[in-house]
Scaffold this motif. Structure first.
Motif, PDB file in Angstrom:
ATOM      1  N   CYS A  58      33.041  21.062  63.211  1.00 47.14           N
ATOM      2  CA  CYS A  58      33.049  19.854  62.376  1.00 47.14           C
ATOM      3  C   CYS A  58      31.892  19.861  61.389  1.00 47.14           C
ATOM      4  CB  CYS A  58      32.976  18.599  63.246  1.00 47.14           C
ATOM      5  SG  CYS A  58      34.433  18.346  64.272  1.00 47.14           S
ATOM      6  N   ILE A  59      30.740  20.319  61.838  1.00 49.78           N
ATOM      7  CA  ILE A  59      29.575  20.403  60.956  1.00 49.78           C
ATOM      8  C   ILE A  59      29.827  21.439  59.863  1.00 49.78           C
ATOM      9  CG2 ILE A  59      27.127  21.021  60.821  1.00 49.78           C
ATOM     10  CD1 ILE A  59      26.854  19.758  63.663  1.00 49.78           C
ATOM     11  N   GLU A  60      30.456  22.564  60.213  1.00 53.80           N
ATOM     12  CA  GLU A  60      30.811  23.572  59.204  1.00 53.80           C
ATOM     13  C   GLU A  60      31.753  22.983  58.162  1.00 53.80           C
ATOM     14  OE1 GLU A  60      32.477  26.795  61.457  1.00 53.80           O
ATOM     15  OE2 GLU A  60      30.567  27.235  62.450  1.00 53.80           O
ATOM     16  N   LEU A  61      32.720  22.186  58.599  1.00 49.30           N
ATOM     17  CA  LEU A  61      33.644  21.538  57.671  1.00 49.30           C
ATOM     18  C   LEU A  61      32.920  20.512  56.801  1.00 49.30           C
ATOM     19  CD1 LEU A  61      36.624  21.131  60.127  1.00 49.30           C
ATOM     20  CD2 LEU A  61      36.626  22.555  58.055  1.00 49.30           C
ATOM     21  N   ALA A  62      31.955  19.807  57.378  1.00 50.12           N
ATOM     22  CA  ALA A  62      31.154  18.863  56.605  1.00 50.12           C
ATOM     23  C   ALA A  62      30.350  19.603  55.528  1.00 50.12           C
ATOM     24  CB  ALA A  62      30.234  18.062  57.522  1.00 50.12           C
ATOM     25  N   LYS A  63      29.830  20.782  55.868  1.00 46.75           N
ATOM     26  CA  LYS A  63      29.115  21.607  54.886  1.00 46.75           C
ATOM     27  C   LYS A  63      30.058  22.031  53.769  1.00 46.75           C
ATOM     28  CE  LYS A  63      25.710  23.555  58.050  1.00 46.75           C
ATOM     29  NZ  LYS A  63      25.301  24.752  58.815  1.00 46.75           N
ATOM     30  N   PRO A  92      22.630  14.157  70.264  1.00 47.54           N
ATOM     31  CA  PRO A  92      21.306  14.321  69.654  1.00 47.54           C
ATOM     32  C   PRO A  92      20.968  15.747  69.231  1.00 47.54           C
ATOM     33  CG  PRO A  92      21.166  12.925  71.591  1.00 47.54           C
ATOM     34  CD  PRO A  92      22.563  13.483  71.562  1.00 47.54           C
ATOM     35  N   GLU A  93      21.416  16.742  69.992  1.00 49.81           N
ATOM     36  CA  GLU A  93      21.042  18.122  69.658  1.00 49.81           C
ATOM     37  C   GLU A  93      21.707  18.640  68.386  1.00 49.81           C
ATOM     38  OE1 GLU A  93      23.790  18.661  73.357  1.00 49.81           O
ATOM     39  OE2 GLU A  93      22.524  17.102  72.520  1.00 49.81           O
ATOM     40  N   LEU A  94      22.704  17.929  67.864  1.00 51.68           N
ATOM     41  CA  LEU A  94      23.363  18.334  66.617  1.00 51.68           C
ATOM     42  C   LEU A  94      23.148  17.340  65.477  1.00 51.68           C
ATOM     43  CD1 LEU A  94      26.809  19.554  68.011  1.00 51.68           C
ATOM     44  CD2 LEU A  94      24.807  20.943  67.446  1.00 51.68           C
ATOM     45  N   ALA A  95      22.691  16.154  65.788  1.00 49.13           N
ATOM     46  CA  ALA A  95      22.625  15.074  64.801  1.00 49.13           C
ATOM     47  C   ALA A  95      21.741  15.406  63.599  1.00 49.13           C
ATOM     48  CB  ALA A  95      22.155  13.782  65.460  1.00 49.13           C
ATOM     49  N   GLU A  96      20.666  16.139  63.801  1.00 50.84           N
ATOM     50  CA  GLU A  96      19.768  16.451  62.687  1.00 50.84           C
ATOM     51  C   GLU A  96      20.476  17.282  61.619  1.00 50.84           C
ATOM     52  OE1 GLU A  96      16.822  16.032  60.203  1.00 50.84           O
ATOM     53  OE2 GLU A  96      16.896  14.987  62.121  1.00 50.84           O
ATOM     54  N   GLN A  97      21.404  18.141  62.031  1.00 51.88           N
ATOM     55  CA  GLN A  97      22.165  18.933  61.055  1.00 51.88           C
ATOM     56  C   GLN A  97      23.003  18.018  60.158  1.00 51.88           C
ATOM     57  OE1 GLN A  97      24.221  22.516  62.591  1.00 51.88           O
ATOM     58  NE2 GLN A  97      23.244  22.005  64.537  1.00 51.88           N
ATOM     59  N   VAL A  98      23.615  17.015  60.744  1.00 52.87           N
ATOM     60  CA  VAL A  98      24.438  16.074  59.987  1.00 52.87           C
ATOM     61  C   VAL A  98      23.551  15.220  59.075  1.00 52.87           C
ATOM     62  CG1 VAL A  98      26.022  14.111  60.181  1.00 52.87           C
ATOM     63  CG2 VAL A  98      26.277  16.083  61.702  1.00 52.87           C
ATOM     64  N   ARG A  99      22.430  14.804  59.602  1.00 54.21           N
ATOM     65  CA  ARG A  99      21.487  14.017  58.790  1.00 54.21           C
ATOM     66  C   ARG A  99      21.081  14.792  57.539  1.00 54.21           C
ATOM     67  NH1 ARG A  99      16.043  11.025  60.866  1.00 54.21           N
ATOM     68  NH2 ARG A  99      15.298  10.387  58.823  1.00 54.21           N
TER      69      ARG A  99
END
Length: 162
Positions: free
Chosen positions: A13-18, A144-151
């Protein structure tokens, strides 16, 4: 509880957000996973063209309604980089999808945007937790361990668009 399988899909999901960010769009990405662990469909935000209903979670709900039985939808999981907005939560509920797992909450997003100077009070749609919109849906997040990437993706988006 979040497990290693959940983390794998959330990372997608983070990759797709990128990818959305690279295309000039707001950084949100989502995937739909079957009860057997098969990734059925994935998408990212497409709101840059002006249609703010083009959220990945909304597209996933429509896809599921057209392609899965009610039983398959109930057993599926939606993974997403950010907690569903009220529109997407309602679509999720109306089509009968199962569990939701998200990296960052709506409350976190509002806080992050406020910290970088984005006036979130200008939005015509209120930011609500999923359970304020739909019932009887298992929801896990934030992570929490992934949230900083989204931020960081949101920081980049708003830095570009000032």
């Amino acid at each position: 509880m979040i497990n290693e399988t959940d983390l794998k899909y959330l990372q997608r999901c983070i990759e797709l957000a990128k990818l959305a960010l690279e295309k000039g769009d707001e950084p949100f990405g989502s995937v739909l996973v079957s009860a057997t662990g098969d990734m059925l469909v994935e998408d990212h935000n497409h709101v840059a063209g002006g249609d703010h209903t083009q959220h990945p979670e909304f597209a996933i709900a429509r896809w599921a309604a057209e392609n899965l039985t009610l039983e398959e939808r109930e057993k599926a999981t939606v993974y997403t980089s950010g907690e569903h907005c009220p529109m997407c939560a309602a679509a999720h509920g109306w089509v009968g999808l199962g569990r939701i797992v998200y990296v960052s909450s709506s409350a976190q997003l509002v806080q992050w945007l406020s910290e970088i100077g984005v006036n979130v009070s200008q939005s015509r749609v209120r930011s609500l937790p999923i359970h304020d919109v739909i019932r009887d849906t298992p929801v896990d997040g934030p992570v929490p361990e992934l949230a900083e990437q989204v931020r960081e993706l949101h920081r980049q988006f708003h830095a570009r668009n000032r």
